[in-house]
Design a protein around this motif. Sequence first.
Motif, mmCIF file in Angstrom:
data_model
loop_
_atom_site.group_PDB
_atom_site.id
_atom_site.type_symbol
_atom_site.label_atom_id
_atom_site.label_comp_id
_atom_site.label_asym_id
_atom_site.label_seq_id
_atom_site.Cartn_x
_atom_site.Cartn_y
_atom_site.Cartn_z
ATOM 1 N N GLU A 3 0.855 -1.180 0.000
ATOM 2 C CA GLU A 3 0.000 0.000 0.000
ATOM 3 C C GLU A 3 0.888 1.225 0.000
ATOM 4 O OE1 GLU A 3 -3.364 2.130 2.752
ATOM 5 O OE2 GLU A 3 -3.481 -0.031 2.476
ATOM 6 N N ARG A 4 0.552 2.172 -0.863
ATOM 7 C CA ARG A 4 1.321 3.404 -0.947
ATOM 8 C C ARG A 4 0.370 4.591 -0.802
ATOM 9 N NH1 ARG A 4 3.787 -0.097 -4.642
ATOM 10 N NH2 ARG A 4 6.014 -0.332 -4.303
ATOM 11 N N SER A 5 0.925 5.688 -0.284
ATOM 12 C CA SER A 5 0.126 6.889 -0.098
ATOM 13 C C SER A 5 0.892 8.086 -0.633
ATOM 14 C CB SER A 5 -0.213 7.074 1.380
ATOM 15 O OG SER A 5 0.983 7.200 2.138
ATOM 16 N N ARG A 7 0.292 12.730 -1.543
ATOM 17 C CA ARG A 7 -0.506 13.941 -1.345
ATOM 18 C C ARG A 7 -0.004 15.046 -2.261
ATOM 19 N NH1 ARG A 7 2.292 17.702 1.401
ATOM 20 N NH2 ARG A 7 4.193 17.039 2.387
ATOM 21 N N SER A 14 -5.137 13.973 -0.588
ATOM 22 C CA SER A 14 -4.281 12.828 -0.286
ATOM 23 C C SER A 14 -4.882 11.607 -0.974
ATOM 24 C CB SER A 14 -4.170 12.602 1.224
ATOM 25 O OG SER A 14 -5.444 12.316 1.777
ATOM 26 N N TYR A 15 -4.087 10.560 -1.063
ATOM 27 C CA TYR A 15 -4.557 9.348 -1.728
ATOM 28 C C TYR A 15 -3.771 8.151 -1.241
ATOM 29 C CZ TYR A 15 -0.362 9.784 -4.613
ATOM 30 O OH TYR A 15 0.953 9.873 -5.033
ATOM 31 N N HIS A 16 -4.288 6.983 -1.523
ATOM 32 C CA HIS A 16 -3.525 5.749 -1.329
ATOM 33 C C HIS A 16 -4.017 4.723 -2.339
ATOM 34 C CE1 HIS A 16 -6.928 4.634 1.315
ATOM 35 N NE2 HIS A 16 -6.628 3.395 0.966
ATOM 36 N N THR A 18 -3.448 0.302 -3.377
ATOM 37 C CA THR A 18 -2.914 -0.995 -2.976
ATOM 38 C C THR A 18 -2.414 -1.729 -4.209
ATOM 39 O OG1 THR A 18 -5.118 -1.961 -3.151
ATOM 40 C CG2 THR A 18 -4.414 -1.216 -0.964
ATOM 41 N N LEU A 99 4.153 10.773 -4.268
ATOM 42 C CA LEU A 99 4.107 9.718 -3.253
ATOM 43 C C LEU A 99 4.846 10.154 -1.989
ATOM 44 C CD1 LEU A 99 4.909 6.579 -5.440
ATOM 45 C CD2 LEU A 99 2.775 7.013 -4.212
ATOM 46 N N ASP A 100 4.394 9.655 -0.855
ATOM 47 C CA ASP A 100 5.117 9.911 0.395
ATOM 48 C C ASP A 100 6.517 9.316 0.332
ATOM 49 O OD1 ASP A 100 2.927 11.265 1.501
ATOM 50 O OD2 ASP A 100 2.089 9.413 2.335
#
Length: 141
Positions: A3-5, A7, A14-16, A18, A99-100
């Motif tokens: 899973e990646r997140s 913003r 923001s988003y994520h 899988t 991506l974070d």
Amino acid sequence: MAERSGRCLCGAVSYHFTGEPIAARVCWCKDCQHIASNGTVNAVVDTDSLTINGELSEFISVAESGNQIRRRFCPTCGSHLFANSSARPQYTVVRIGTLDDPSSISPTMNIWTKSAPAWACFDENLPLIEGQAPPPKVVEK
């Protein structure tokens, strides 16, 4: 399952998602150069795996291929986050720089290199594709 997140710059969106991206590419088309003043680094993900929080603005244009491209961005800070093609609505392009942890996905090729400026820096380990890459091969689940 991964899973990646991510913003936008101001954090209003923001988003994520899988799963692993279907593809990851550096795009040198003229549209991407207008967005980033450079090539853009993009991950192609299943649209259904993506959850978005916050309000987005969008801009729709017609690509060289004739497909409609819907680009979505934060209306507050202008960060470009996502794109979708009318040819493949089941996939969403996510700008890896948002991506974070942008190092969690590495591009595997450069596309639209025929449009790249003379000063473009290409990773010598990645293939150079003059135009659009063929659609990624997706293994059925």
